[in-house]
Structure formats: C-alpha cells, structure tokens
Design a protein around this motif. Structure first.
Motif, mmCIF file in Angstrom:
data_model
loop_
_atom_site.group_PDB
_atom_site.id
_atom_site.type_symbol
_atom_site.label_atom_id
_atom_site.label_comp_id
_atom_site.label_asym_id
_atom_site.label_seq_id
_atom_site.Cartn_x
_atom_site.Cartn_y
_atom_site.Cartn_z
ATOM 1 N N HIS A 91 39.312 38.211 43.915
ATOM 2 C CA HIS A 91 38.470 38.855 42.895
ATOM 3 C C HIS A 91 38.158 37.815 41.826
ATOM 4 C CE1 HIS A 91 39.798 42.557 44.834
ATOM 5 N NE2 HIS A 91 38.870 43.215 44.156
ATOM 6 N N GLU A 92 36.866 37.504 41.693
ATOM 7 C CA GLU A 92 36.450 36.545 40.664
ATOM 8 C C GLU A 92 36.266 37.268 39.341
ATOM 9 O OE1 GLU A 92 35.643 33.653 43.827
ATOM 10 O OE2 GLU A 92 34.864 33.338 41.814
ATOM 11 N N ASP A 93 36.145 36.512 38.272
ATOM 12 C CA ASP A 93 35.891 37.137 36.966
ATOM 13 C C ASP A 93 34.620 37.991 37.020
ATOM 14 O OD1 ASP A 93 37.128 34.290 35.023
ATOM 15 O OD2 ASP A 93 38.134 35.939 36.097
ATOM 16 N N GLY A 94 33.630 37.533 37.752
ATOM 17 C CA GLY A 94 32.381 38.287 37.878
ATOM 18 C C GLY A 94 32.613 39.653 38.501
ATOM 19 N N ASP A 95 33.528 39.716 39.481
ATOM 20 C CA ASP A 95 33.840 41.012 40.130
ATOM 21 C C ASP A 95 34.460 41.953 39.109
ATOM 22 O OD1 ASP A 95 33.142 40.203 42.770
ATOM 23 O OD2 ASP A 95 35.062 39.152 42.944
ATOM 24 N N ILE A 96 35.381 41.401 38.321
ATOM 25 C CA ILE A 96 36.109 42.231 37.343
ATOM 26 C C ILE A 96 35.129 42.722 36.287
ATOM 27 C CG2 ILE A 96 37.952 42.258 35.621
ATOM 28 C CD1 ILE A 96 38.921 42.092 38.579
ATOM 29 N N ASP A 97 34.261 41.839 35.814
ATOM 30 C CA ASP A 97 33.280 42.240 34.794
ATOM 31 C C ASP A 97 32.335 43.310 35.333
ATOM 32 O OD1 ASP A 97 33.013 38.843 33.443
ATOM 33 O OD2 ASP A 97 34.463 40.470 33.088
ATOM 34 N N LYS A 98 31.918 43.124 36.579
ATOM 35 C CA LYS A 98 30.988 44.112 37.170
ATOM 36 C C LYS A 98 31.714 45.443 37.379
ATOM 37 C CE LYS A 98 27.601 44.611 40.963
ATOM 38 N NZ LYS A 98 26.756 45.466 40.078
ATOM 39 N N ALA A 99 32.957 45.343 37.803
ATOM 40 C CA ALA A 99 33.745 46.576 38.013
ATOM 41 C C ALA A 99 33.944 47.298 36.692
ATOM 42 C CB ALA A 99 35.079 46.242 38.652
ATOM 43 N N ILE A 100 34.205 46.556 35.629
ATOM 44 C CA ILE A 100 34.393 47.175 34.308
ATOM 45 C C ILE A 100 33.108 47.894 33.885
ATOM 46 C CG2 ILE A 100 34.576 46.614 31.840
ATOM 47 C CD1 ILE A 100 36.750 44.555 32.653
ATOM 48 N N GLU A 101 31.996 47.254 34.130
ATOM 49 C CA GLU A 101 30.689 47.861 33.771
ATOM 50 C C GLU A 101 30.496 49.172 34.544
ATOM 51 O OE1 GLU A 101 27.508 45.070 34.621
ATOM 52 O OE2 GLU A 101 26.169 46.783 35.034
ATOM 53 N N ILE A 102 30.767 49.125 35.841
ATOM 54 C CA ILE A 102 30.535 50.303 36.696
ATOM 55 C C ILE A 102 31.562 51.396 36.415
ATOM 56 C CG2 ILE A 102 30.690 51.073 39.116
ATOM 57 C CD1 ILE A 102 29.306 48.377 39.864
ATOM 58 N N LEU A 103 32.828 51.010 36.278
ATOM 59 C CA LEU A 103 33.875 52.021 36.031
ATOM 60 C C LEU A 103 33.702 52.651 34.652
ATOM 61 C CD1 LEU A 103 36.947 50.187 37.608
ATOM 62 C CD2 LEU A 103 35.832 52.259 38.472
ATOM 63 N N SER A 104 33.282 51.861 33.682
ATOM 64 C CA SER A 104 33.057 52.421 32.339
ATOM 65 C C SER A 104 31.913 53.424 32.379
ATOM 66 C CB SER A 104 32.744 51.294 31.339
ATOM 67 O OG SER A 104 33.854 50.433 31.224
ATOM 68 N N ALA A 105 30.850 53.053 33.072
ATOM 69 C CA ALA A 105 29.709 53.983 33.188
ATOM 70 C C ALA A 105 30.150 55.251 33.923
ATOM 71 C CB ALA A 105 28.573 53.299 33.941
ATOM 72 N N SER A 106 31.030 55.072 34.911
ATOM 73 C CA SER A 106 31.500 56.236 35.685
ATOM 74 C C SER A 106 32.375 57.143 34.816
ATOM 75 C CB SER A 106 32.302 55.762 36.910
ATOM 76 O OG SER A 106 31.528 54.861 37.679
#
Ligand code: KE4
Length: 425
Positions: free
Chosen positions: A406-421
């Motif tokens: 998991h790259e930092d980009g994955d974590i940042d994207k996941a945070i964006e998506i999970l927060s929106a969810s």
C-alpha cells in the motif's frame, strides 16, 4: 448481467452459497460477491475489470501485498523441483529455523495446512500433555472451524449468526468453557471452580474476528499468571497477529509468553500453511516422539514452505512494522476526524496494520459491546466504499489489513473514499 454475477450463479449450483468459505458470500453486507481475476500489490482486479484497493489482503496473509516478485520467484524455483514429495525436505528445516528464531516462545514447531489444523492440534496437545478435559476460550474469538471451538465463535460464524454451529455434539461443547475477554474476575472464578480440570486457555491475544478488541488492565498478563498457577497451557492463537503486529507477534509486543502458539496466514506467503509450536517439553509429546497424534499429507509442502521462507525473510530484512503502524494510525486519525465532524459515533481500534470500525459511542472492549455496535451502519460503509473502489472485509465482525505494498497514494485515496462513505451514513 456482469461476469461476477454469471459466475456466482454457476458457482451457487455447485458450491454451497457459491463460496468455499462463508464470509466471502457477502451475506451480511448484501449484494453479489465480486470474483477476482488477478491480484497485484495493493490491488485486486475483478473479472469485470474493476480495480480495487484491497484492505482484506486475503484475510491477512498478504502482508507484502499480492504476488510480490520475491515470493513468486521462490514458488517458481521450488516448482522446478516438484510440487510435493511426502518426505522431509530442506525447505521445512529452513522455515522452522526462521519461525523459531522470530517467535519468542518457540523452541519447536510443527507445520500443517491451515490455521484450523494449528489450533485443533494445539488444544489436543494441551489436553494430551495435561490429561485434563476442559478448554477455555473467549466469546467472539474465532479459532477456525474446530468442533470444540465453534462455541460463541467469531468471524464467519458470528457473521452468519451461528456462533454455535450445528453439528457439534453437546459432549464436545460441554468440554469448552466460554468467558468474556477482558474479564479477569470471570477468569479467576472459573479457575477457582474447575482449574484442576482445565487443560488450557486458547485466546486470540488481540481478538480480531469480532472487529478488533485490544487487551485492557494487563489482561494477557493475568491469563499467563492464572495458567501458571493452575498448570494449564496458555495457547496464543496468533494465526492472524503472528508476524503481523510484530515479527514475533503479540508475544513480542506484550512480553507475555504463551506455552503454545498457533500460526498461519503470513507464514504461507499466500499458500496454504498453518503451524503450531512452543516449549520443547510440550512439543515432544507429539507423534512420532510422544503419544499425541497429528499428521498431514501436504504438511511441509515444498511450494508452500518456499513461499513462507520468502515472506518471512522479507519481514526480517525490510522490518516494515513502523511504516505499517504509521499507515494504520493515519487511517484511524482521518476516520475519527470525519466521524467527529459529522457527529457520528465511531470507534476505529487500530494496532499496526490492523484496524476495524465500530459504530459505537464508547471504545469496544468485549463481545457484548461488539454485539451492541452498529452493524447496520457498517453495511452502508462497506457498500459505499466498494462502489468507489475500496474493498473492506464484507462483515462488521472482521478486521482490515494494510500491506507493505500500500503506497501513500493508496492510503490517501482510501481516506478520501472512506470519509465520503462515512458522510453518507
Ligand atoms: P484457517 O483455517 O482459515 O486457515 O484459519 C482459521 C483461523 C484461526 N485463528 C484465527 C485467529 C483466524 O483469524 C483464523 C481464520 N481467519 C478468518 C478471517 N477472520 C479466515 C477467513 C475465512 O474464514 O474465510
């Protein structure tokens, strides 16, 4: 109809529930499970061409991400020599040396083919070594589908509302005592009453098959103390936490030393492997040396051992635990921040690269609190996240995993998506 749907319809004709392990059926979150075409690094690619950021990591084994080159090469190299010998082979010796070196309490180890076999064998060994009948487990803990341990179990058993599976004779369940995790008073009360009949305690030191629960008030130390006092065997089921929360698992992080440890998942590098080990005097009770029988056609399989060796060597060389902890904490902080802004009661227990979601006002420290948390809200989170490309475990009674891929980009994207969810709940 998409390809997953068509495959699921065919599978459901041939395989109960269309799956080879119940939790994969999406029964507790709804909808049709996607079928995976391939997996690489932090991503799964579905048969319908969707790419997902994976926080299930094949339920824990993929700590290096999916199909890392080093493990791929190790399997390919072993494959050139054959697939199974049914005799001792050099790979078994090398992985045994690695595991005994990495796990503090191990003097000897025996390999098998799954975590279930590991826990089943460990409790048989505890009973054989002590001559006592009773085993103690904790509500919500899941130790594989061992008859006598499918009592108030977690994971898929809990997900499907059958923590006490059908098909378990009362005589088996009667030999199992179930306590609440983080309840030292209940523990001491049981041992005072039946301690001389208790062969051992089996515990997920960090219960992670009912969400994720962490020990409070030196609970693990208390388990150690009581087992020592009554001559019972302390078994840490580290099938999930082993090599995950530290190279030496919870026993390295906590300094609490069990008598036996059940292992699995990561030590197979993605191939089927389980193992159990501990003090030499206990392990010498095992056939062919001692009277406790245990066996397996494919135990020590060269391909699986080669994959496990590569996975463990990578952990020793890369020592990824600080980075995994940092990614876990970054996700936890961001989720709690979003929930606070929204006024959504949310707990995100996290340790190392493991984290979970409880929709609850207060920290969840035992099984009754797990059952009181908002499983319905988790379903919304799961579905919203999956629709946007993040794959969480399809059950509120599982734990999420992060890998070194998991790259930092994955974590940042996941945070964006999970927060929106979360905001959509
Ligand atoms: P296996 O027999 O599935 O390899 O391991 C059983 C087991 C034993 N102990 C612990 C702590 C475990 O977590 C497991 C299996 N974990 C589940 C996931 N929570 C496996 C996924 C599944 O059942 O499909």
């Amino acid at each position: 109809m998409d390809v997953s749907q068509a495959l699921f319809e065919r599978a459901s004709q041939l395989i109960p529930g269309g799956v080879n392990s119940p939790v994969r059926a999406f029964r507790s979150v709804g909808g049709t499970p996607f079928f995976t075409q391939s997996a690489k690094g932090s991503r799964l690619t579905t048969v319908d061409g969707r790419e997902l950021i994976d926080f299930v990591c094949t339920w824990g084994p993929a700590i290096h991400g999916h199909n890392p080159p080093r493990i791929h090469e190790a399997i390919a190299g072993a494959l050139d020599k054959g697939t199974s010998f049914g005799t001792p082979n050099p790979y078994e010796v090398e992985i045994a040396e690695l595991v005994v070196d990495m796990v503090p309490s191990l003097e000897q180890v025996r390999f098998c083919n799954s975590g279930t076999e590991a826990t089943m064998s460990a409790i048989r060994l505890a009973r054989g070594a002590t001559g006592r009948p009773l085993i103690v487990k904790f509500a919500g803990c899941y130790h594989g589908h061992v008859d006598s341990l499918l009592v108030k179990a977690g994971s898929g058993a809990l997900t499907h509302g059958h923590p006490d599976s059908a098909g378990i004779p009362a005589a088996f369940a009667d030999q199992t005592r179930v306590l609440e995790y983080n309840d030292p008073a209940g523990l001491r009360e049981l041992f005072a009453a039946e301690g001389d009949r208790i062969a051992g305690i089996i515990v997920e030191p960090y219960p992670a098959n009912c969400g994720l629960i962490l020990p409070e008030n030196n609970f693990l130390e208390t388990l150690r103390e009581v087992c020592t006092e009554y001559g019972a065997v302390l078994i840490f089921d580290e099938v999930m936490t082993g090599f995950r929360v530290a190279a030496g698992g919870v026993q390295e992080r906590s300094g609490v030393t069990p008598d036996l440890t059940a292992m699995g998942k990561i030590i197979g590098g993605g191939l089927p492997v389980g193992a159990f080990g501990g003090k030499r005097e206990l392990m010498q009770q095992l056939a062919p040396v001692g009277p406790v029988y245990q066996a397996g056609t494919l135990s020590g399989n060269p391909l699986a051992m080669a994959a496990g060796i590569a996975a463990l060597k990578m952990l020793r060389e890369l020592n990824p635990y600080e980075r995994l902890e940092a990614m876990g904490q970054k996700l936890q902080t961001a989720m709690l921040e979003t929930a606070r802004e929204k006024g959504l009661p949310l707990q995100v227990p996290q340790v190392g690269s493991m984290f979970a979601f409880f929709f609850a006002e207060e920290p969840v420290t035992n099984f009754p609190a797990v059952m009181a948390s908002g499983a319905e809200k988790f379903k919304v989170l799961f579905r919203k996240a999956l629709d946007q490309g993040v794959y969480l475990p399809p059950s509120p009674y599982e734990t999420c995993f992060i890998s070194t891929a998991h790259e930092d980009g994955d974590i940042d994207k996941a945070i964006e998506i999970l927060s929106a969810s979360l905001k959509a709940i």
